[in-house]
Write a protein that holds these residues in place. Structure first.
Motif, PDB file in Angstrom:
ATOM      1  N   LEU A 124      11.237  -1.262  -6.208  1.00 37.53           N
ATOM      2  CA  LEU A 124       9.902  -0.734  -5.946  1.00 37.53           C
ATOM      3  C   LEU A 124      10.007   0.392  -4.928  1.00 37.53           C
ATOM      4  O   LEU A 124      10.519   0.197  -3.831  1.00 37.53           O
ATOM      5  CB  LEU A 124       8.979  -1.836  -5.412  1.00 37.53           C
ATOM      6  N   SER A 125       9.528   1.569  -5.318  1.00 35.56           N
ATOM      7  CA  SER A 125       9.530   2.728  -4.428  1.00 35.56           C
ATOM      8  C   SER A 125       8.100   3.242  -4.301  1.00 35.56           C
ATOM      9  O   SER A 125       7.400   3.388  -5.308  1.00 35.56           O
ATOM     10  CB  SER A 125      10.443   3.826  -4.989  1.00 35.56           C
ATOM     11  N   VAL A 126       7.683   3.519  -3.065  1.00 33.36           N
ATOM     12  CA  VAL A 126       6.297   3.940  -2.819  1.00 33.36           C
ATOM     13  C   VAL A 126       6.267   5.157  -1.909  1.00 33.36           C
ATOM     14  O   VAL A 126       7.255   5.487  -1.248  1.00 33.36           O
ATOM     15  CB  VAL A 126       5.482   2.794  -2.176  1.00 33.36           C
ATOM     16  N   SER A 127       5.109   5.790  -1.859  1.00 29.91           N
ATOM     17  CA  SER A 127       4.918   6.939  -0.977  1.00 29.91           C
ATOM     18  C   SER A 127       4.789   6.484   0.471  1.00 29.91           C
ATOM     19  O   SER A 127       4.212   5.425   0.757  1.00 29.91           O
ATOM     20  CB  SER A 127       3.658   7.709  -1.386  1.00 29.91           C
ATOM     21  N   GLU A 128       5.309   7.284   1.374  1.00 29.04           N
ATOM     22  CA  GLU A 128       5.235   6.952   2.790  1.00 29.04           C
ATOM     23  C   GLU A 128       3.809   6.994   3.331  1.00 29.04           C
ATOM     24  O   GLU A 128       3.537   6.476   4.419  1.00 29.04           O
ATOM     25  CB  GLU A 128       6.110   7.912   3.598  1.00 29.04           C
ATOM     26  N   ASN A 129       2.890   7.584   2.581  1.00 25.76           N
ATOM     27  CA  ASN A 129       1.504   7.697   3.034  1.00 25.76           C
ATOM     28  C   ASN A 129       0.643   6.496   2.652  1.00 25.76           C
ATOM     29  O   ASN A 129      -0.512   6.396   3.090  1.00 25.76           O
ATOM     30  CB  ASN A 129       0.874   8.973   2.474  1.00 25.76           C
ATOM     31  N   LEU A 130       1.188   5.594   1.847  1.00 29.48           N
ATOM     32  CA  LEU A 130       0.432   4.397   1.487  1.00 29.48           C
ATOM     33  C   LEU A 130       0.374   3.431   2.667  1.00 29.48           C
ATOM     34  O   LEU A 130       1.252   3.436   3.541  1.00 29.48           O
ATOM     35  CB  LEU A 130       1.064   3.703   0.287  1.00 29.48           C
ATOM     36  N   SER A 131      -0.640   2.586   2.668  1.00 31.44           N
ATOM     37  CA  SER A 131      -0.774   1.593   3.731  1.00 31.44           C
ATOM     38  C   SER A 131      -0.059   0.304   3.334  1.00 31.44           C
ATOM     39  O   SER A 131       0.242   0.072   2.153  1.00 31.44           O
ATOM     40  CB  SER A 131      -2.253   1.291   3.989  1.00 31.44           C
TER      41      SER A 131
END
Length: 205
Positions: free
Chosen positions: A33-40
Motif C-alpha cells: 500500500l502506497s499513499v500520498s504524503e498529504n493524506l491524513s
C-alpha cells in the motif's frame, strides 16, 4: 600491478557481475500500500480497512511525495496511535531506507534483516516505488546464499554452471553424473596437492 591490487580488482569485478546477475527486481513483489504524503492518518486507516491486501502486506504503509518520489514509510502500529488529522509526511520514517531495482538480492536481504523491517522498498532511477522485498523472500535468499557458500567450501560447488537452485536438492535427488561433475574439480585439486606433498616428502628423504 601488485598482487593485492589485482586481487582487489578481481573481487570488485566479481561483485559487480554477481549484482548484475541477481538484481532484487527479479524477486520484488507488487503487493503493498502506497499513499500520498498529504493524506491524513484517518484517511489512510480507511484505506487499510477496505484494502484487499493480506495483513502482513499492510504492516508498512509506504509514502510518496512530489512527483511520486518515495519519501518513507509508516508502521501500521504508528498509524493506529496517531491522531486522525496527522498528515502522513509527518509520520513517515526511513526516507533513505530503500534499494534500487538493480541492487544485489543478497545485499538487499541483509539490509532488510539489519534494519528489522517486514518489507524493504525497491525504487527506480527516479526514486519512484516499484515494488518491495518481503521478509520471507529475504530469508529465502540468505538461506540459499548460505547453502551455496557451504557447498563451495565442501568442494561441491558447481564450477561450470552456477545455478540458483539449492545444491542439496540436486545432490540428493539428481543423478550420479551431476554429483561426479561438481566433485571433479575438488578431487583434481586434492589429487594434485597430494602428489605435490608426496613429491616433497620423497625429495626431503
Amino acid at each position: 600491478m601488485s598482487e593485492s591490487l589485482a586481487l582487489k580488482q578481481s573481487m570488485q569485478t566479481a561483485a559487480k557481475e554477481k549484482e548484475a546477475a541477481h538484481p532484487v527486481s527479479k524477486v520484488m513483489r507488487g503487493s503493498y500500500l502506497s499513499v500520498s504524503e498529504n493524506l491524513s492518518a484517518g484517511e489512510v486507516l480507511d484505506m487499510v480497512r477496505s484494502s484487499c491486501l493480506k495483513n502482513d502486506q499492510l504492516n508498512l504503509v509506504f509514502v510518496s511525495g512530489r512527483s511520486g518520489r518515495y519519501s518513507g514509510f509508516v508502521r501500521l502500529s504508528t498509524l493506529l496511535r496517531a491522531p486522525e488529522s496527522t498528515q502522513m509526511k509527518t509520520l513517515a520514517k526511513g526516507r533513505d531506507l530503500f534499494v534500487t531495482e538493480t541492487s544485489d538480492q543478497e545485499a538487499a536481504a541483509r539490509l532488510l534483516q539489519k534494519r528489522d523491517i517486514p518489507m524493504l522498498p525497491v525504487v527506480d532511477e527516479n526514486q519512484r516505488l516499484q515494488g518491495v522485498l518481503t521478509f520471507d523472500d529475504a530469508m529465502d535468499i540468505l538461506e540459499e546464499e548460505t547453502s551455496e557458500d557451504i557447498y563451495w567450501k565442501a568442494g561441491v560447488g558447481d564450477p561450470l554452471h552456477m545455478k540458483d537452485t539449492v545444491r542439496s536438492e540436486k545432490l540428493t535427488l539428481g543423478g550420479i553424473g551431476y554429483t561426479l561433475k561438481v566433485r571433479i574439480a575438488f578431487l583434481l585439486v586434492t589429487l594434485a596437492g597430494g602428489l605435490l606433498v608426496g613429491g616433497l616428502i620423497d625429495h626431503s628423504a
